[in-house]
Design a protein around this motif. Structure first.
Motif, short mmCIF file in Angstrom:
data_model
loop_
_atom_site.label_atom_id
_atom_site.label_comp_id
_atom_site.label_asym_id
_atom_site.label_seq_id
_atom_site.Cartn_x
_atom_site.Cartn_y
_atom_site.Cartn_z
N ALA A 181 0.83 -1.21 0.00
CA ALA A 181 0.00 0.00 0.00
C ALA A 181 0.86 1.25 0.00
O ALA A 181 0.51 2.26 -0.63
N PHE A 182 1.99 1.20 0.66
CA PHE A 182 2.85 2.37 0.75
C PHE A 182 3.49 2.69 -0.61
O PHE A 182 3.55 3.84 -1.03
N ILE A 183 3.96 1.64 -1.30
CA ILE A 183 4.65 1.90 -2.56
C ILE A 183 3.68 2.25 -3.68
O ILE A 183 4.10 2.67 -4.76
N SER A 184 2.37 2.04 -3.44
CA SER A 184 1.40 2.42 -4.47
C SER A 184 1.32 3.92 -4.62
O SER A 184 0.86 4.42 -5.64
N GLY A 185 1.76 4.66 -3.57
CA GLY A 185 1.84 6.12 -3.66
C GLY A 185 0.51 6.79 -3.38
O GLY A 185 -0.55 6.36 -3.85
N GLY A 186 0.56 7.86 -2.57
CA GLY A 186 -0.64 8.62 -2.26
C GLY A 186 -1.67 7.79 -1.52
O GLY A 186 -1.35 7.07 -0.57
N LEU A 187 -2.92 7.88 -1.94
CA LEU A 187 -4.01 7.14 -1.32
C LEU A 187 -4.01 5.71 -1.84
O LEU A 187 -4.18 5.47 -3.04
N GLU A 188 -3.81 4.76 -0.93
CA GLU A 188 -3.72 3.37 -1.36
C GLU A 188 -5.07 2.87 -1.84
O GLU A 188 -6.12 3.43 -1.52
N SER A 189 -5.03 1.78 -2.59
CA SER A 189 -6.28 1.21 -3.12
C SER A 189 -7.10 0.60 -2.00
O SER A 189 -6.56 0.13 -0.99
N PRO A 190 -8.43 0.60 -2.16
CA PRO A 190 -9.28 -0.01 -1.12
C PRO A 190 -8.97 -1.49 -0.90
O PRO A 190 -9.12 -1.99 0.22
N GLU A 191 -8.56 -2.19 -1.97
CA GLU A 191 -8.26 -3.61 -1.83
C GLU A 191 -7.08 -3.85 -0.90
O GLU A 191 -7.12 -4.71 0.00
N LEU A 192 -6.00 -3.06 -1.09
CA LEU A 192 -4.84 -3.21 -0.21
C LEU A 192 -5.16 -2.79 1.22
O LEU A 192 -4.71 -3.42 2.18
N ARG A 193 -5.94 -1.72 1.35
CA ARG A 193 -6.33 -1.27 2.69
C ARG A 193 -7.16 -2.33 3.40
O ARG A 193 -6.94 -2.62 4.58
N GLN A 194 -8.10 -2.92 2.66
CA GLN A 194 -8.95 -3.94 3.25
C GLN A 194 -8.14 -5.19 3.59
O GLN A 194 -8.36 -5.83 4.62
N ARG A 207 1.37 5.87 6.94
CA ARG A 207 0.33 6.07 5.94
C ARG A 207 -0.10 7.54 5.89
O ARG A 207 -0.31 8.11 4.81
N THR A 208 -0.22 8.16 7.06
CA THR A 208 -0.63 9.57 7.10
C THR A 208 0.40 10.45 6.42
O THR A 208 0.06 11.34 5.60
N ASN A 209 1.67 10.23 6.73
CA ASN A 209 2.71 11.03 6.10
C ASN A 209 2.82 10.75 4.61
O ASN A 209 3.13 11.67 3.81
N ASN A 210 2.54 9.51 4.22
CA ASN A 210 2.59 9.19 2.80
C ASN A 210 1.48 9.90 2.04
O ASN A 210 1.69 10.38 0.91
N ARG A 211 0.32 9.99 2.65
CA ARG A 211 -0.78 10.70 1.99
C ARG A 211 -0.47 12.20 1.86
O ARG A 211 -0.86 12.84 0.88
N LEU A 212 0.23 12.73 2.86
CA LEU A 212 0.56 14.15 2.83
C LEU A 212 1.78 14.44 1.99
O LEU A 212 2.15 15.63 1.80
N GLY A 213 2.41 13.38 1.49
CA GLY A 213 3.59 13.58 0.66
C GLY A 213 4.86 13.84 1.44
O GLY A 213 5.86 14.31 0.87
#
Length: 483
Positions: free
Chosen positions: A124-137, A195-201
Motif C-alpha cells: 500500500a505504501f509503494i502504491s503512492g498517495g491514497l492506497e487502493s481499497p483492496e490493499l487497505r482492506q 500512511r498519514t505522512n505518505n498521503r501528505l507527501g
C-alpha cells in the motif's frame, strides 16, 4: 539253692501250663513326657498361624485357594491397568483434536496474518498517495485476523502439575505472547503514522514504514514463529506415543490367559474333570477382550499414523511454505522502498521461493506414494503459480535496475494478470487450499482413532471383572469338596 529253684520251676509248670509273669506297664515318667510333647506341639501350632498356613498351603485345597486368589486379583489388576491406559489414550486423542490442534492452527494463522499485514502495508505504501481499497482492506483483515488468532493462541495445552519442562515451555510461550500483545499495537501505530505522512507527501513516511517493518521482522514474526513451533511440537509429541500399540496391556492379558489355561490343566489332573465352567468362562471373556483390544487398538494406531503421515507432516511442511511465501512477498515489496538493499532483498526472495519449491516437491513425493491427503493437482497448481511469480519478480527486478520504478511499482502491486501481486495471491491461495485439505484429513483421522478406541477400556474392565467372578465361582465348589 538248686532245690529251691526246682521247686519254684515245678510250681510254675504245674499242671502242664507255663505261667508267665505279667508284662510291665510303661513308666509314668514316659507317659507324662509324651503328653507334654503333644501339648507343646498343639500349643505351638495354636500360637503360630504362619506355621498353620504354611502347613495348609501345601495341601490341595490350600493350593486351590492360592490359585483362586491370584487369578482373581490378576483379572482385576489387569482390567484396571488396561482401562487406565486406554482411557488415557482416548483422552489424549480427544484433547489433541479439541485443544492442541486448534491452538497450533491459531498460531499458524497468527504468523501468516502478521506476514500478510506487513506485506500489504508495504504494498500500500509503494502504491503512492491514497492506497487502493483492496490493499487497505487486505491489511485491515489481516491485522484483525492476527488479533483474534492471538486471543485463541493464548490458551495453554499443558496439564496442571505436568512437570518442570512443561512449566518452562509455558513460560517461554508467555514471553512470546507478551511480546506479540505489546508489539502489535505499536506496529499498527507506526503503520498509521507512515500512511498519514505518505498521503501528505512527507518523505518521513518511509522512515516510519521502515521502523514498523523492522519491528515486524525482528521482534513480532520471530515470536510468532516460536509460538507456532511450540504449538506444533505439542501435536507431534503425543502422536509418537499414540502410534505405538499398547504392548503392556497385550502382555498382561496374554499372561492372564496362559495362567488360566495352566489352571484348567491342573484341575483336570486333580479333580478328574475335563473342564471347569468358571475357568472356561473366564478364558472366553479374556479372549474376547484381547481380540477386541487387538482390533480397536491396531485400528486406532493405524488411524493415528495416517493422521501423522497424511495430515500433520504435510500440514507442517505446507505451513512452513506459506510462511516463506509471506517473507518472499515482504522482501519483494521492500525492494521498492529500500532501493539501496536490492542485492540482499533479492537473495531473500530467491532463497524463500526456492525453498518453497523444495517443500512442495517433498510433499508431492509423499502424495505420489499414496501417503498424503493433499492431491497432486493442488501441488502442481502451486508449483506453476510459483514459477509465474518468480518470472514476474524477475521482470520487476529488471525494471528497478534500469530505473523504471513506475512500471516496477505497477507490476508489483497492480491487479493485472501479469503482475507479481496476482502471482503471489495465486501461490498463497493454493497453499491455503492445500493446508485446509491436510488439516481436514488430520482431524478426520484423529476423530476416527478416538471413535475406534471408544469404550474399549471400559469393555475390557467389565470383561476382566466377569472373569474374576467366574474364576471364584468355578474354584469354590472344588475347594469345598475337600472338607
Amino acid at each position: 539253692m538248686t532245690g529251691d529253684a526246682s521247686s519254684v520251676r515245678t510250681a510254675l509248670t504245674r499242671g502242664g501250663r507255663t505261667i508267665r509273669p505279667a508284662q510291665a506297664t510303661p513308666p509314668i515318667r514316659q507317659v507324662l513326657a509324651d503328653r507334654r510333647a503333644l501339648v507343646a506341639t498343639a500349643r505351638e501350632r495354636a500360637q503360630s498361624p504362619f506355621q498353620t498356613l504354611r502347613h495348609y498351603a501345601v495341601t490341595t485345597p490350600g493350593k486351590l485357594i492360592i490359585i483362586c486368589t491370584i487369578l482373581a486379583l490378576g483379572c482385576l489388576g489387569t482390567g484396571l491397568y488396561a482401562s487406565t491406559v486406554l482411557e488415557n489414550r482416548t483422552q489424549t486423542l480427544q484433547r489433541l483434536i479439541d485443544r492442541t490442534e486448534p491452538l497450533a492452527e491459531a498460531a499458524q494463522v497468527l504468523y501468516s496474518s502478521l506476514s500478510i499485514a506487513d506485506a500489504s502495508a508495504s504494498a500500500a505504501f509503494i502504491s503512492g498517495g491514497l492506497e487502493s481499497p483492496e490493499l487497505r482492506q487486505r491489511y485491515s483483515d489481516a491485522l484483525a485476523t492476527a488479533a483474534s488468532s492471538l486471543i485463541l493462541a493464548t490458551g495453554t495445552s499443558s496439564e496442571p502439575g505436568s512437570g518442570m519442562a512443561a512449566n518452562r515451555t509455558e513460560q517461554a510461550l508467555s514471553s512470546d505472547l507478551k511480546t506479540l500483545s505489546t508489539s502489535i499495537p505499536v506496529y499498527s501505530g507506526l503503520i498509521e503514522t507512515a500512511r498519514t505522512n505518505n498521503r501528505l507527501g512527507n518523505p518521513v513516511g518511509s522512515a516510519y514504514l521502515g521502523q514498523a517493518s523492522s519491528m515486524m521482522q525482528d521482534q513480532i514474526l520471530p515470536a510468532a514463529q516460536r509460538l507456532y513451533e511450540r504449538r506444533s511440537m505439542a501435536i507431534a509429541d503425543p502422536q509418537r506415543s499414540l502410534t505405538r500399540p499398547p504392548w503392556t496391556v497385550y502382555t498382561g492379558l496374554l499372561l492372564l490367559l496362559t495362567a488360566l489355561v495352566l489352571t484348567s490343566r491342573y484341575l483336570a489332573r486333580r479333580t478328574r474333570r475335563r473342564f471347569n465352567i468358571g475357568i472356561v468362562s473366564a478364558v472366553m471373556a479374556l479372549a474376547i477382550g484381547t481380540l477386541w483390544l487387538l482390533a480397536s487398538g491396531l485400528l486406532s494406531v493405524a488411524a493415528t499414523s495416517d493422521a501423522r503421515t497424511d495430515g500433520a507432516d504435510p500440514l507442517r511442511e505446507l505451513t512452513a511454505a506459506r510462511i516463506l511465501t509471506q517473507q518472499a512477498r515482504s522482501a519483494e515489496t521492500l525492494s521498492l522502498i529500500r532501493r539501496g538493499d536490492q542485492g540482499g532483498l533479492e537473495r531473500t526472495f530467491s532463497a524463500a521461493t526456492n525453498e518453497i519449491g523444495k517443500i512442495v516437491d517433498e510433499v508431492r513425493a509423499t502424495t505420489e506414494d499414496g501417503d498424503s491427503a493433499v492431491s497432486t493437482e493442488q501441488l502442481d497448481a502451486v508449483t506453476a503459480e510459483l514459477r509465474e511469480w518468480q518470472r514476474t519478480d524477475a521482470a520487476v527486478r529488471r525494471y528497478i535496475q534500469i530505473g523504471d520504478f513506475s512500471r516496477a511499482r505497477l507490476h508489483t502491486v497492480g491487479d493485472g494478470p501479469d503482475s507479481s501481486a496476482s502471482a503471489y495471491t495465486a501461490v498463497d491461495t493454493g497453499l491455503v487450499d492445500a493446508i485446509t485439505t491436510a488439516r481436514t484429513s488430520f482431524r478426520d483421522d484423529i476423530n476416527t482413532a478416538q471413535r475406534v478406541l471408544g469404550f474399549t477400556g471400559t469393555g475390557i474392565l467389565l470383561l476382566t471383572l466377569f472373569a474374576a467372578i467366574a474364576v471364584v465361582g468355578g474354584l469354590i465348589p472344588r475347594i469345598r469338596e475337600y472338607r
